[in-house]
Design an enzyme around this catalytic site. Sequence first.
Site, PDB file in Angstrom:
ATOM      1  CG  HIS A   1       9.694  35.660  90.540  1.00 33.65           C
ATOM      2  ND1 HIS A   1       8.367  35.298  90.568  1.00 33.65           N
ATOM      3  CD2 HIS A   1       9.872  36.342  89.404  1.00 33.65           C
ATOM      4  CE1 HIS A   1       7.784  35.750  89.497  1.00 33.65           C
ATOM      5  NE2 HIS A   1       8.656  36.387  88.774  1.00 33.65           N
TER       6      HIS A   1
ATOM      7  NE  ARG B   1      21.479  36.267  82.757  1.00 33.20           N
ATOM      8  CZ  ARG B   1      22.518  35.586  83.268  1.00 33.20           C
ATOM      9  NH1 ARG B   1      23.022  35.926  84.437  1.00 33.20           N
ATOM     10  NH2 ARG B   1      23.026  34.577  82.607  1.00 33.20           N
TER      11      ARG B   1
ATOM     12  NE  ARG C   1      19.870  39.599  78.611  1.00 29.45           N
ATOM     13  CZ  ARG C   1      20.159  38.328  78.937  1.00 29.45           C
ATOM     14  NH1 ARG C   1      20.848  37.573  78.136  1.00 29.45           N
ATOM     15  NH2 ARG C   1      19.755  37.838  80.074  1.00 29.45           N
TER      16      ARG C   1
ATOM     17  CD  GLU D   1      21.958  34.847  74.038  1.00 28.36           C
ATOM     18  OE1 GLU D   1      21.917  34.371  75.172  1.00 28.36           O
ATOM     19  OE2 GLU D   1      21.126  35.683  73.617  1.00 28.36           O
TER      20      GLU D   1
ATOM     21  CG  ASN E   1      24.314  30.297  80.179  1.00 27.32           C
ATOM     22  OD1 ASN E   1      25.368  29.741  80.400  1.00 27.32           O
ATOM     23  ND2 ASN E   1      23.879  31.317  80.907  1.00 27.32           N
ATOM     24  CG  ASP E   2      20.067  31.073  75.478  1.00 25.92           C
ATOM     25  OD1 ASP E   2      19.333  30.101  75.736  1.00 25.92           O
ATOM     26  OD2 ASP E   2      19.874  32.212  75.950  1.00 25.92           O
TER      27      ASP E   2
ATOM     28  NE  ARG F   1      19.684  28.728  79.820  1.00 27.57           N
ATOM     29  CZ  ARG F   1      19.970  30.021  79.750  1.00 27.57           C
ATOM     30  NH1 ARG F   1      20.006  30.634  78.568  1.00 27.57           N
ATOM     31  NH2 ARG F   1      20.238  30.698  80.826  1.00 27.57           N
TER      32      ARG F   1
ATOM     33  CB  CYS G   1      28.359  37.098  79.219  1.00 23.02           C
ATOM     34  SG  CYS G   1      27.121  36.934  77.931  1.00 23.02           S
TER      35      CYS G   1
END
Length: 765
Positions: free
Chosen positions: A379, A486, A522, A621, A644-645, A655, A692
Amino acid sequence: MVGATTWGPASMAERGQAMRGPRSLLRQIREAMAGGGPAQQRLDRVVQIIAVSMVAEVCSIYLRRASADMELFATEGLKREAVHVTRMKPGEGLVGEVMRLNRPINLSEAPLHPSFSYHPETGEDPYHSFMGVPLLRGGRSVGVLVVQNRTARVYGEDEVEDLQTIAMVLAEMVASGELVGLDELKDVELAPHRPERLRGLKFAEGLALGTAVLHEAPVAPEKLLADDAGEEEQRLHQATHVLRQQIDNMLEGHHGLVGQTIDVLEAYRMFAHDRGWNRSLEDAVRSGLTAEAAVERVRSEQRARMAQARDAYLRERLHDLEDLADRLLRILAGEAPGSRELPDDAILIARNLGPADLLEYDRSKLKGLLLEEGSTASHASIVARALGIPCVGRLSGLRDRVSTGDAVIVDGEIGEAFLRPRPDIIEAFKSRSAVRALRRAELDRLRDTPAFTRDGAKITLLMNAGLAVDLENLDLTGAEGIGLFRTEFQFMVAEELPRLDAQTALYARVLDAAGDRSVVFRTLDLGGDKVLPYLKAEREDNPALGWRAVRMGLDRPALMRMQLRALISAARGRELRVMFPLVASVDEFRQARLLVDREIAWALRRGRPIPAVVRVGVMIETPALLWHLDALLPMTDFVSVGTNDLMQYLFAADRGNPRVSDRYDLLSPPALRALNTISEACAETGTPVSICGELAGRPLEAFALIGLGFSRLSMPPAGIGPVKAMVLSLDREAARRGLAQTLRGAGGSARSEIESLARKLNVAV
Ligand code: PEP
Ligand code: MG
């Protein structure tokens, strides 16, 4: 023999006196303090009083010098000439051992102990038994208090405890300058003061220099010795009662829910009712301490013990116990929760921060964040990135090495922290910051310049976002829209599941802030490392390959439908773009799309307003989709590549694991070819496509992406300026020709070729 007990003949009656606890001793010390005179004289008097009261022939105080050496500061029983002369290296002798271990050592035959070191000038030959206790302040030893006897005896447990209580009081008196002259005090190490450099992980980019503020800083007790023990006992009881109530209330607020937060609260509750803990507190108060000093004494000891614990679980629980003591001190001080004053350049220091903790601080004063624990996905890191506050985490031992008020540097570029930096480090840091600021100012000037390449190709630069606090970055960076919102962040920073109206309100706010600019929402990407404290999740051996994102959404459609309903309602009369994460098969996308259609139909049936246009897309992804683009693209309105994924799954490299996350290069033939496949397929079918992942925000990588034919890039807000500067210097056709070459490369990475290409083409990367 070490440890054998032989009682001195004369001391039994006198011991009876000493066994009554340290109360009368503390009273005598207080009287000695009131007597005035130079600090050294008072210190001499104090060791005398302790020696008599403990029926010891020797009582000495050693304090740690700034050089880390231990120095004899006062003694009763050893030779006077040794005072301020006898010094021991860190870890040397029994005194060094007490310091190192941070706990008492009690021996009947000290000279036989392997750590014993002999200093002839002290004349300690005749003494056999030895009891040394650390002078603890906030869990750190600042010195050692020693008593010694000629006879080989083991000191009783209550004697050890009494001496510990006295040691704590003395530590505070030393710190306040009552027992050591102020000149001397400068050279005594009461808190860490040497410069230190800690290596951690970068959680949020940026640099900051400021003043350390400990989140949940321990409240230092102002008064240590009780005037009225009965009254203190009552204050303690009242405070523990309030504490238990607070915890019960917090737990009630979470009724029916499970997860990490609940675990921690349950642990709090268990400790708050723990007999051992309560008894230690009561004993400390009965020994003559104020309720605050009693809590501090018990807390301090726990901290010292915690440093020794090998077991991670135990250490974690002791952390809880310590947090609880802090809470209790706050209750005793009558401090309202969350009422913290910050300096103008605050660097917040914390073990970790819970949901919303960071948002409670005055953002204009918060310049940086250092965490002992945490992860990029925690967080605190998410919020820090959203607020643009540099953050470095996983700094082990951080909280013990920094005090409120220390100067600290957060280096969110490298992932380091400097505590109490030397002037030359500060200078170097300032010039780095100045260069950075200059560059920022240059880039800010580009804010309103449209991103066209030199040969006239339009490149659309969008930003990634996830919280309401991100939205102002739209105007600040000049982003043309939000290419990835997100939605799970709202869930991750909340204490409980956001309801339909809260979700709708956030989405409407995002669309309002964006105005004419496009937004791609998303759907929830939960699971994997994104766990919600309030939702029960089953442990999985491979969470990244597990039940996450759209898989969860399709198996338990209630949550996904509620989210789609919120999105549809928020976008009334406007365009809604929504995409699904971690789709691995066309069937999953088909099902997901069906849910959107159903929700639209549901709204229509009820006469609710719906969006003017709905565009449904998919995130690429998972590698599987690369070989099914011919089936996928005709079904979708747009796609966005989540590099990223995609990289993580393409190279089978976690990652989030620093040991492998940077092992493989996106600028390598296999990764570039994968992206090229997508680019070509989308061009053929006329499917709008964007990138992205984080790397779209790095100029060199963005250069390569444009060379592969991508022209919509969504990135962290900080990337927009540098990428735009690159775009403005770029000849796209030349880049495309150059990139086609590197695709054919035979090496594991094509980075250096791409760098040379960029140099050759004069691209500002
Ligand atoms: C990605 O995977 O590239 C992506 C943008 O999504 P996230 O980082 O949220 O997983
Ligand atoms: Mg992803």
